[in-house]
Design a protein around this motif. Structure first.
Motif, PDB file in Angstrom:
ATOM      1  N   LEU A 161       0.803  -1.229   0.000  1.00 36.96           N
ATOM      2  CA  LEU A 161       0.000   0.000   0.000  1.00 36.96           C
ATOM      3  C   LEU A 161       0.832   1.273   0.000  1.00 36.96           C
ATOM      4  CD1 LEU A 161      -2.782  -1.111   2.515  1.00 36.96           C
ATOM      5  CD2 LEU A 161      -2.867  -1.109   0.005  1.00 36.96           C
ATOM      6  N   THR A 162       2.028   1.230   0.613  1.00 34.49           N
ATOM      7  CA  THR A 162       2.796   2.468   0.794  1.00 34.49           C
ATOM      8  C   THR A 162       4.236   2.387   0.282  1.00 34.49           C
ATOM      9  OG1 THR A 162       3.704   1.920   2.981  1.00 34.49           O
ATOM     10  CG2 THR A 162       1.488   2.920   2.920  1.00 34.49           C
ATOM     11  N   GLY A 163       4.742   1.179   0.025  1.00 28.61           N
ATOM     12  CA  GLY A 163       6.140   1.010  -0.354  1.00 28.61           C
ATOM     13  C   GLY A 163       7.077   0.948   0.845  1.00 28.61           C
ATOM     14  N   ARG A 164       6.545   1.132   2.040  1.00 25.56           N
ATOM     15  CA  ARG A 164       7.343   1.086   3.277  1.00 25.56           C
ATOM     16  C   ARG A 164       6.950  -0.147   4.086  1.00 25.56           C
ATOM     17  NH1 ARG A 164       5.671   4.186   6.793  1.00 25.56           N
ATOM     18  NH2 ARG A 164       3.755   4.876   5.843  1.00 25.56           N
ATOM     19  N   ALA A 165       7.850  -0.522   4.989  1.00 23.22           N
ATOM     20  CA  ALA A 165       7.565  -1.614   5.927  1.00 23.22           C
ATOM     21  C   ALA A 165       7.706  -1.067   7.337  1.00 23.22           C
ATOM     22  CB  ALA A 165       8.528  -2.774   5.711  1.00 23.22           C
ATOM     23  N   PRO A 166       7.236  -1.805   8.320  1.00 23.99           N
ATOM     24  CA  PRO A 166       7.321  -1.315   9.697  1.00 23.99           C
ATOM     25  C   PRO A 166       8.759  -1.151  10.160  1.00 23.99           C
ATOM     26  CG  PRO A 166       6.622  -3.602   9.677  1.00 23.99           C
ATOM     27  CD  PRO A 166       6.654  -3.132   8.253  1.00 23.99           C
ATOM     28  N   GLU A 167       8.948  -0.197  11.059  1.00 22.03           N
ATOM     29  CA  GLU A 167      10.276   0.040  11.636  1.00 22.03           C
ATOM     30  C   GLU A 167      10.747  -1.175  12.424  1.00 22.03           C
ATOM     31  OE1 GLU A 167      12.278   2.801  11.325  1.00 22.03           O
ATOM     32  OE2 GLU A 167      10.837   3.520   9.840  1.00 22.03           O
ATOM     33  N   GLU A 168       9.859  -1.781  13.202  1.00 24.89           N
ATOM     34  CA  GLU A 168      10.223  -2.918  14.055  1.00 24.89           C
ATOM     35  C   GLU A 168      10.054  -4.217  13.281  1.00 24.89           C
ATOM     36  OE1 GLU A 168       9.306  -4.794  18.449  1.00 24.89           O
ATOM     37  OE2 GLU A 168       8.041  -3.194  17.697  1.00 24.89           O
ATOM     38  N   GLN A 169      11.140  -4.980  13.218  1.00 29.54           N
ATOM     39  CA  GLN A 169      11.126  -6.267  12.531  1.00 29.54           C
ATOM     40  C   GLN A 169      11.846  -7.271  13.415  1.00 29.54           C
ATOM     41  OE1 GLN A 169      12.416  -5.956   8.423  1.00 29.54           O
ATOM     42  NE2 GLN A 169      11.330  -4.036   8.142  1.00 29.54           N
ATOM     43  N   HIS A 170      11.200  -8.410  13.649  1.00 26.46           N
ATOM     44  CA  HIS A 170      11.768  -9.462  14.491  1.00 26.46           C
ATOM     45  C   HIS A 170      12.413 -10.533  13.607  1.00 26.46           C
ATOM     46  CE1 HIS A 170       9.727  -7.781  17.960  1.00 26.46           C
ATOM     47  NE2 HIS A 170       8.661  -7.669  17.192  1.00 26.46           N
ATOM     48  N   PRO A 171      13.625 -10.976  13.927  1.00 27.51           N
ATOM     49  CA  PRO A 171      14.313 -11.941  13.074  1.00 27.51           C
ATOM     50  C   PRO A 171      13.635 -13.306  13.059  1.00 27.51           C
ATOM     51  CG  PRO A 171      15.563 -11.564  15.085  1.00 27.51           C
ATOM     52  CD  PRO A 171      14.424 -10.591  15.100  1.00 27.51           C
ATOM     53  N   CYS A 172      13.801 -13.992  11.946  1.00 17.14           N
ATOM     54  CA  CYS A 172      13.332 -15.376  11.823  1.00 17.14           C
ATOM     55  C   CYS A 172      14.202 -16.274  12.694  1.00 17.14           C
ATOM     56  CB  CYS A 172      13.478 -15.866  10.384  1.00 17.14           C
ATOM     57  SG  CYS A 172      12.452 -15.012   9.219  1.00 17.14           S
ATOM     58  N   ILE A 173      13.578 -17.298  13.221  1.00 16.46           N
ATOM     59  CA  ILE A 173      14.290 -18.347  13.936  1.00 16.46           C
ATOM     60  C   ILE A 173      13.814 -19.669  13.351  1.00 16.46           C
ATOM     61  CG2 ILE A 173      14.601 -19.498  16.157  1.00 16.46           C
ATOM     62  CD1 ILE A 173      14.303 -16.761  17.478  1.00 16.46           C
ATOM     63  N   GLY A 174      14.758 -20.573  13.095  1.00 21.48           N
ATOM     64  CA  GLY A 174      14.390 -21.863  12.541  1.00 21.48           C
ATOM     65  C   GLY A 174      15.592 -22.777  12.499  1.00 21.48           C
ATOM     66  N   CYS A 175      15.436 -23.866  11.782  1.00 18.45           N
ATOM     67  CA  CYS A 175      16.557 -24.797  11.591  1.00 18.45           C
ATOM     68  C   CYS A 175      17.565 -24.154  10.654  1.00 18.45           C
ATOM     69  CB  CYS A 175      16.062 -26.098  10.962  1.00 18.45           C
ATOM     70  SG  CYS A 175      14.948 -27.043  12.011  1.00 18.45           S
ATOM     71  N   SER A 176      18.837 -24.375  10.919  1.00 20.21           N
ATOM     72  CA  SER A 176      19.855 -23.841  10.024  1.00 20.21           C
ATOM     73  C   SER A 176      19.698 -24.482   8.646  1.00 20.21           C
ATOM     74  CB  SER A 176      21.252 -24.103  10.576  1.00 20.21           C
ATOM     75  OG  SER A 176      21.467 -25.491  10.695  1.00 20.21           O
ATOM     76  N   ILE A 177      20.017 -23.723   7.612  1.00 22.08           N
ATOM     77  CA  ILE A 177      20.020 -24.302   6.272  1.00 22.08           C
ATOM     78  C   ILE A 177      21.063 -25.415   6.256  1.00 22.08           C
ATOM     79  CG2 ILE A 177      20.618 -23.874   3.845  1.00 22.08           C
ATOM     80  CD1 ILE A 177      19.088 -21.301   4.013  1.00 22.08           C
ATOM     81  N   LYS A 178      20.719 -26.514   5.631  1.00 19.00           N
ATOM     82  CA  LYS A 178      21.597 -27.672   5.574  1.00 19.00           C
ATOM     83  C   LYS A 178      22.490 -27.535   4.346  1.00 19.00           C
ATOM     84  CE  LYS A 178      19.207 -28.997   9.055  1.00 19.00           C
ATOM     85  NZ  LYS A 178      19.355 -28.134  10.190  1.00 19.00           N
ATOM     86  N   TRP A 179      23.663 -26.940   4.578  1.00 17.65           N
ATOM     87  CA  TRP A 179      24.616 -26.699   3.499  1.00 17.65           C
ATOM     88  C   TRP A 179      25.322 -27.993   3.126  1.00 17.65           C
ATOM     89  CZ3 TRP A 179      23.554 -22.201   1.549  1.00 17.65           C
ATOM     90  CH2 TRP A 179      23.115 -21.166   2.374  1.00 17.65           C
ATOM     91  N   ARG A 180      25.612 -28.143   1.851  1.00 23.09           N
ATOM     92  CA  ARG A 180      26.408 -29.280   1.394  1.00 23.09           C
ATOM     93  C   ARG A 180      27.820 -29.122   1.899  1.00 23.09           C
ATOM     94  NH1 ARG A 180      23.771 -28.442  -3.208  1.00 23.09           N
ATOM     95  NH2 ARG A 180      25.520 -27.452  -4.253  1.00 23.09           N
ATOM     96  N   ASP A 181      28.448 -30.229   2.178  1.00 21.54           N
ATOM     97  CA  ASP A 181      29.846 -30.222   2.608  1.00 21.54           C
ATOM     98  C   ASP A 181      30.694 -29.875   1.392  1.00 21.54           C
ATOM     99  OD1 ASP A 181      32.282 -30.578   3.812  1.00 21.54           O
ATOM    100  OD2 ASP A 181      32.097 -32.751   4.031  1.00 21.54           O
ATOM    101  N   GLU A 182      31.359 -28.743   1.478  1.00 23.82           N
ATOM    102  CA  GLU A 182      32.175 -28.276   0.355  1.00 23.82           C
ATOM    103  C   GLU A 182      33.517 -29.016   0.295  1.00 23.82           C
ATOM    104  OE1 GLU A 182      31.052 -26.112  -1.886  1.00 23.82           O
ATOM    105  OE2 GLU A 182      29.180 -25.746  -0.848  1.00 23.82           O
ATOM    106  N   GLY A 183      33.857 -29.757   1.348  1.00 23.14           N
ATOM    107  CA  GLY A 183      35.180 -30.380   1.410  1.00 23.14           C
ATOM    108  C   GLY A 183      35.259 -31.678   0.813  1.00 23.14           C
TER     109      GLY A 183
END
Length: 183
Positions: A161-183
């Motif tokens: 509606l306005t192009g703006r978002a609220p000043e207060e934003q709470h971070p996401c919490i969840g399972c870590s992304i399961k990265w492939r082993d690069e080694g």
């Protein structure tokens, strides 16, 4: 293992992508973006945090679409280590979502966005500039009680509606992304 997404600098441009969707076609950000905003949601099939919010995400995606905001789900988890997050399993749950579900097999898109957990939400305005990086609501591994503020929905409604978002934003919490082993 639980992870918390960092607060993000508002205003950066969404990195473009071309990823295979559960429909078998390759989709781009430009093709899927909404006319009034876009949510890029890093999710997966197995995470208890995602499972806790999924019905609400589906509801919010449907209601946001009516406002011109599109939701795009992306799974970047290592399917070799987590078979429940395989493309085939994504195809099985995709019909329940109501929004495109894409596979980031190389994990390059998740890295470009700086995604760290599932779920991890990035809300962009009509020009694909970041306006919101926060949680869906106060849910954790269990769904928050009815009546809990709909933080992502309200933020993206404001963006539409306005192009703006609220000043207060709470971070996401969840399972870590399961990265492939690069080694």
């Amino acid at each position: 293992m639980a992870a918390e997404a960092p607060l993000a600098e508002i205003g950066w441009a969404a990195p473009p992508f071309a990823l295979r969707g559960t429909d078998g076609a390759t989709h781009t950000l430009a093709e899927l973006a909404g006319p009034r905003g876009t949510v890029v949601a890093f999710i997966c099939n197995h995470c208890p945090y995602v499972k806790a919010i999924l019905p609400r995400l589906v509801r919010d995606a449907r209601e946001l679409r009516a406002l011109g905001v599109h939701v795009i789900g992306i799974n970047a988890n290592d399917a070799a280590a987590y078979p429940e997050d395989s493309f085939e399993r994504m195809v099985e749950i995709a019909p329940t979502l109501g929004f495109p579900y894409l596979h980031d097999e190389t994990q390059q898109v998740a890295r470009a966005y700086g995604a760290v957990c599932t779920p991890d939400f990035f809300g962009f305005d009509a020009q694909l500039k970041l306006r919101y990086r926060g949680r869906l609501d106060a849910s954790r591994k269990e769904a928050a009680p009815e009546g809990t503020p709909r933080e992502l929905f309200e933020a993206m409604k404001l963006v539409a509606l306005t192009g703006r978002a609220p000043e207060e934003q709470h971070p996401c919490i969840g399972c870590s992304i399961k990265w492939r082993d690069e080694g």
